[in-house]
Structure formats: C-alpha cells, structure tokens
Design an enzyme around this catalytic site. Structure first.
Site, short mmCIF file in Angstrom:
data_model
loop_
_atom_site.label_atom_id
_atom_site.label_comp_id
_atom_site.label_asym_id
_atom_site.label_seq_id
_atom_site.Cartn_x
_atom_site.Cartn_y
_atom_site.Cartn_z
CB CYS A 1 -0.90 0.01 1.24
SG CYS A 1 -1.89 -1.49 1.42
NE ARG B 1 -6.66 -3.91 1.87
CZ ARG B 1 -7.55 -4.86 2.11
NH1 ARG B 1 -8.84 -4.62 1.94
NH2 ARG B 1 -7.16 -6.04 2.55
CB ILE C 1 -1.98 -8.58 -0.72
CG1 ILE C 1 -1.42 -7.49 -1.65
CG2 ILE C 1 -1.18 -9.88 -0.84
CD1 ILE C 1 -1.36 -7.88 -3.11
CG ASN D 1 3.87 0.04 2.09
OD1 ASN D 1 3.41 -0.84 1.37
ND2 ASN D 1 5.00 0.66 1.82
N GLY D 2 2.88 -3.05 3.56
CA GLY D 2 3.74 -4.22 3.60
C GLY D 2 2.99 -5.49 3.89
CD GLU D 3 1.19 -8.45 2.28
OE1 GLU D 3 0.59 -8.99 3.23
OE2 GLU D 3 0.59 -7.94 1.31
CG ASP E 1 -0.86 -8.33 7.20
OD1 ASP E 1 -1.85 -7.66 6.86
OD2 ASP E 1 0.17 -8.42 6.51
CB ILE F 1 12.46 -8.70 -19.37
CG1 ILE F 1 11.10 -8.22 -18.90
CG2 ILE F 1 13.03 -7.73 -20.39
CD1 ILE F 1 10.10 -7.97 -20.00
CB SER G 1 12.41 -10.34 -6.47
OG SER G 1 12.98 -9.92 -5.25
#
Length: 631
Positions: free
Chosen positions: A2, A50, A53, A75-77, A100, A291, A363
């Site tokens: 977010c 928001r 997720i 903002n985050g997880e 969460d 890519i 990633s």
C-alpha cells in the site's frame, strides 16, 4: 502492499485538515488502487491507499484496534501474522478481521515498541495510540519498504511512503541539499542517510521513531542489526542443511496470498532458486516472468526458459528493445529523487509483464549481498589478503606510484586492467571498497564542480559515511565489513528502492524471500571459505542448490540486467549528451563547470573515453530536478 501518508503536530495539538492528508495519499494512488481512507483526530491525521493482498474485503485502513484506542496505516506484509494472532488470542486479544494489519495493533498494545522484534515481514507503518497520545513510526529490518518524513513550518511532521506524497503538501520546502548531489554523483542514488531535499529524511532500515505532542521528534531508535562477528562451527554438510531450511522457510512464508502470485525469473542463481523452492512447496505450477533483449550479449531468456521447463512453470517471456530510452521521463517520475541505476528500466518492464498475470511476485534480491555473490566482493577478499602481507607504510608508496603511472586500459582484458587494483591497494580496505562501489570517484566529481559548489560541499565527501560504516561494522574481516555495508548502505539505497518503485508503479507487490531476516542472520555467520572458494562467490548457496539446479545455471558468470547506455549516448542520445552541458536546468543550478560537461560529452561521443554512466547520472539528475519543480 500500500501507500501511507499523514501528519502529526508535535509542537501543539492543531486540527488536521483531512483533505490535505487525502491529497498526499492521492499522489500515491499507484501504490494502492483498490481503496483509500483518512482518519483524523486533534493533532494527527493518517491516510492510506490500499492494494488488496490479504483479507481482500475485511481489512480497510486506517484501522482501529478492537478497543478503539489505537489507529494504524500500514504498508507491507507480516508473514507470521497467523502465528502471532494465535499467540495474542491466547492472551486475550480480540480480532474482527482475518488480515495482518490488526495483528500489528494488538502486538503494539501487548508489547509496545518490542513488538517489532516479533514481526517477520516487510513493512513501514504509522500507529497512533490515543491513550498515550503518541505516534509510532517503524520500518522493517532490511528496508524493503520506504518511509519519508519532513518537519514543516507549522510545527508538524509529515510522512509518506514516497517523496511524491510529501511533495503534495504545500508547506514542503523544495530546496536541494548540495550534499545529496555529492552523494548522488558518487553512488548513482541518494542513500538513506540523506534526501535530495533539505529537511526531508528517510527512516532508516531497522529503526523506529516515537513522537509525542508538545515535544520535538525524538531521534530514531535502532531495533535490529546484523552481525558478522560470529562464525558457524558445524560441518559443511550441516551448514548446507541449515541453509536449505532457511531458504525453504523464506520462500514458503512469502507464498501466502489471497491473490494470484508468481515470480520474476531471470535464469540466474537467485531467482532460479526461489522458483525451485516455490515448485517444491506447491502442488500448483508457479507463474514466472522474464524479460529478454534482442541483443544476444544482453539476453538470458534461454536460461530462464530452461528453469521454467524444469519446474513446469506457467512461463511468460517478452523481448524488449534494448534501446528502450523513450520512457526516461516516466522512469524519473517513479523515483522523485535522482536515480541512475539503468537496470531500473528492465526491472520496470518485467514488473509490467508480471502484473498482467499476478498481483504478487517473488524476487531473488538479497542473496548477493548476504552470501558474497558480487564480483567486487570476491576481488575485495583477494585484495584484503594482499593488504595483510604488506604494511600500509609499504603499500601506499609502492601501489600508489603504480596506480598513478599504470595506463588506464578499459579496452583490455580484465586481468590487464591493473590500474584500479593498484589504486585500491594503496588505500585501506574500506577506502578501496568504497572506490570500487562508487560510480564517479572523488577526483572525477571535484573536476565537475564549480568553485561555489565546492564551497557549499565543504569538507564532506560522499565516501565518508560508507567508509565509517565499514570501519565500525560488527565484523571479523574485510569481506565481512564489505558485506555489512552492502546490506546496510547499498541495498536499501539502490536495489530495494529500484524494486519498490518499479513494482509499485504498476501496482505489483514484490516480495524478497532471500531477505528473510533469519536467513540473513544465518548467512552472516558462514565462514569465509564457504562464501568464496577460488574465484567462486556465493559458494555455499550454489553448492546447496545443486540438488535442484543444473551447474550451467549455478556456475555460469553472473550477468544481471545490463542496458547499453554507452551506446545510447553515442547514437540516439548523442543530442541529449551534448545538451547536458548547455541544459538550462543544470546550468541554472551553478553546481557544474559546463565547459567540462561539454568536453565529457564530446569525448564520449567520439569514443575517446567511456563516460556513459556519468552522462546517464547527469541526465537523470536533470529529469529529477524538473520533476521536483526546481528546474
């Protein structure tokens, strides 16, 4: 994932206009297109955008605690929120949602600032406790999620996930910090200890800040650090088994999602390892994205395809034109501050591709820093061995003289390019590594500046904070200190900034399983002989992953996203190169010797010297100044 923003009056309890907070949040709409909200009370305002997720319908923000005594924007997880929820529930906490965010509120009410040590995740949040009348700002351990702050002239502190959120406030001063220009030209980005604008700060990774009404903002407090001072003493087999456990743990914890999830796949060691462990931990095929370029020397798609076929992923690949410079203005707008890592372009392109298929992408970032995977780290370890054999009193005159008189041969094979090595060996390990990492060295920067700018810069040198970080690192060796500085300085300022801004620009959540703090803490204690063997960096990780990946993936030369900026400025961007010297934006600053800039451009275009990276830095600086309304 977010975007957050808000205001806190620390001098006095003034009312906060919710429309002002809303405008700050609207500047972050790309970070959260699925919903928005603003909450205000005397002296404080919290705003949120928001990207849904987890608990898609049940966790709107700003969110109040169950008892209404605290409010949060986040903002985050938090990857271990379910375990924490069970633990807090056993202590009497009540929950109304399945996400969460509410767990952070309950953890704060139970443990105060100590709650941060229990959170496993990537996060930046602002929590206001209405009973204590204090604001709690926090950022995750490694700095995956950003948080900018600024003191304003009305006695308030503004905060936002990106600088553009602060720029939406009319009281923010837009005066460039000349020391940030020095930092930027050295590193290619503005590191976390500074901002391009005076008065703007970044909350450092692994820190929190508590603010109270009626008192100036307290200094940030560090709640986490990583130490390289200890060593694992078990067998190689035991270390490999424990490493695999941490790798699996990091990947599995980041696969929790209520929306489609996939992974970036370059075909390198790190992203391939993540995909292998995703496939092991799920009955469903993973979605992967890569890519490629239509220039063979830049293209890695055959390796990505090989890994995708091995693990049966739903693979999506796209070939892009390496002359993809038409979006430079768009790229500059993503970062606000000047940012000259040219790999941001392909990173953005792979994020765009991933967003067509998923909302969350894993990633492989972080492994090179943690396990000594960069070529520069391997070179540094060798140089440190050489330094240990000769005292500084001998090294400085001998290698200093060789460094001065040895010809510069960028065209030659790598083993004949000794000038840089001699110059490095004449210095301390920290000074040599800072030089290896910098884009433009001290002498090169000084030659660009005007006398007025040199006076404004004063005694400050961009390398000093980096060198001091290495010299004071909790480390046993020069390699330890280099990795520590890479994790604490380079990674949040460059790598994580690049991934956050490019992924958020397309409303994609990027997760970094190889930056699980438990994995980082384990990696910091691996003996050097298991990190580097011969010329092979990241050895223990590669050895561990041999059970999953073929050796041509594990042991081929590291490539990475490389863009042909040298060729750009000799071809389609030659006009831009020449224009840098006469550009009204840079000329009006009075910072640079425009005659020198003109000579640099002509030397590069003619092929006499390679100034591609410097020209890219200057071009991105110009674009950023225009973006900030300073040009």
């Amino acid at each position: 994932m977010c975007g957050i923003a808000g205001l806190f009056h620390y001098e006095s309890v003034k009312p906060v206009d919710p429309r002002r907070v809303e405008r700050m949040c609207d500047a972050l709409v790309h970070r959260g297109p699925d919903g928005s909200g603003v909450w205000t009370a005397p002296g404080v305002g919290l705003g949120h955008r928001r990207l849904s997720i987890i608990d898609l319908e049940g966790s709107p923000q700003p969110m109040a605690s169950a008892d209404g005594r605290a409010q949060i924007v986040f903002n985050g997880e938090i990857y271990n929120y379910r375990e924490l929820r069970r633990e807090l529930g056993q202590m009497g906490a009540k929950f109304r949602t399945d996400g969460d965010t509410e767990v952070i509120l309950a953890a704060w009410q139970r443990w105060g600032p100590d709650c941060l040590s229990r959170l496993n995740g990537m996060f930046a949040f602002a929590l206001y406790d209405t009973e204590k009348r204090e604001l709690f700002l926090a950022r995750d351990r490694l700095g995956v999620k950003p948080l900018f702050t600024a003191r304003l002239s009305d006695g308030s502190l503004a905060f936002a996930s990106e600088l553009k959120g602060l720029l939406a406030h009319p009281l923010l001063r837009r005066e460039v910090d000349p020391l940030a220009v020095e930092d930027y030209l050295a590193w290619g980005y503005v590191p976390d200890h500074r901002s391009i604008l005076k008065g703007v700060e970044k909350l450092a990774a692994g820190h929190y800040q508590l603010l109270k009404h009626g008192a100036p903002p307290a200094a940030p407090v560090q709640y986490w650090d990583v130490s390289f001072a200890d060593r694992h003493t078990g067998s190689e087999a035991d270390m490999s088994a424990e490493l695999l456990h941490h790798l699996r743990q990091g990947v599995a914890s980041r696969m929790v999602s209520d929306v489609p999830l996939g992974a970036f796949l370059s075909g390198g060691v790190d992203s391939s390892s993540v995909v292998a462990l995703m496939a092991e931990g799920s009955a469903q095929p993973a979605t992967t994205c890569s890519i490629g370029f239509d220039v063979k020397a830049l293209d890695e798609t055959t390796y990505a395809q090989q890994v995708a076929e091995q693990f049966g992923t739903r693979h999506h690949a796209r070939t892009v034109d390496p002359d993809d410079f038409t979006e430079i203005d768009t790229l500059a707008a993503m970062f606000d501050e000047p940012f000259a890592d040219a790999s941001a372009l392909p990173t953005w392109r792979v994020a765009q591709l991933a967003r067509e298929h998923v909302t969350v992408a894993l990633s492989g970032d972080g492994a090179d820093e943690a396990f000594a995977g960069y070529r520069r780290q391997v070179f540094h370890a060798r140089e440190e061995q050489a330094r240990s054999m000769l005292p500084a009193k001998l090294r400085e005159p001998v290698f200093g003289a060789l460094g001065r008189f040895w010809p510069k041969a960028d065209w030659a094979p790598r083993f004949l390019r000794a000038k840089t090595t001699f110059q490095s060996l004449a210095r301390s390990g920290a000074e040599g590594y800072a030089r290896a990492l910098s884009v433009t060295d001290e002498a090169g920067r000084a030659a660009l500046y005007t006398p007025d700018f040199l006076r404004a810069r004063g005694d400050y040198r961009a390398e000093t904070p980096f060198i001091e970080m290495m010299e004071n690192a909790p480390a046993r060796s020069g390699l330890d200190a280099a990795q520590y500085a890479d994790l604490k300085f380079w990674m949040p300022g460059d790598i994580l900034t690049k991934v956050d801004r490019t992924s958020m620009a397309v409303s994609l959540e990027a997760r970094e399983p190889l930056l699980d703090h438990r994995l980082i803490e384990f990696a910091s204690q691996i003996p050097e002989r298991q990190r580097i063997k011969g010329a092979q960096g990241k050895w223990l990780m590669k050895h561990t992953m041999e059970r999953y990946l073929p050796k041509d993936i594990l042991y081929r030369q590291k490539q990475g996203f490389v863009m042909p900026i040298t060729e750009w400025f000799r071809g389609p961007l030659a006009g831009e190169a020449r224009g840098i010297a006469s550009n009204a934006v840079l000329a009006r600053t009075g910072w640079f010797d425009t005659g020198r800039l003109g000579r640099i451009a002509e030397e590069h275009i003619s092929g006499r010297n390679d100034h591609g990276r410097l020209l890219w830095q200057l071009l991105m600086l110009e674009k950023s100044l225009v973006r900030l309304g300073i040009g």
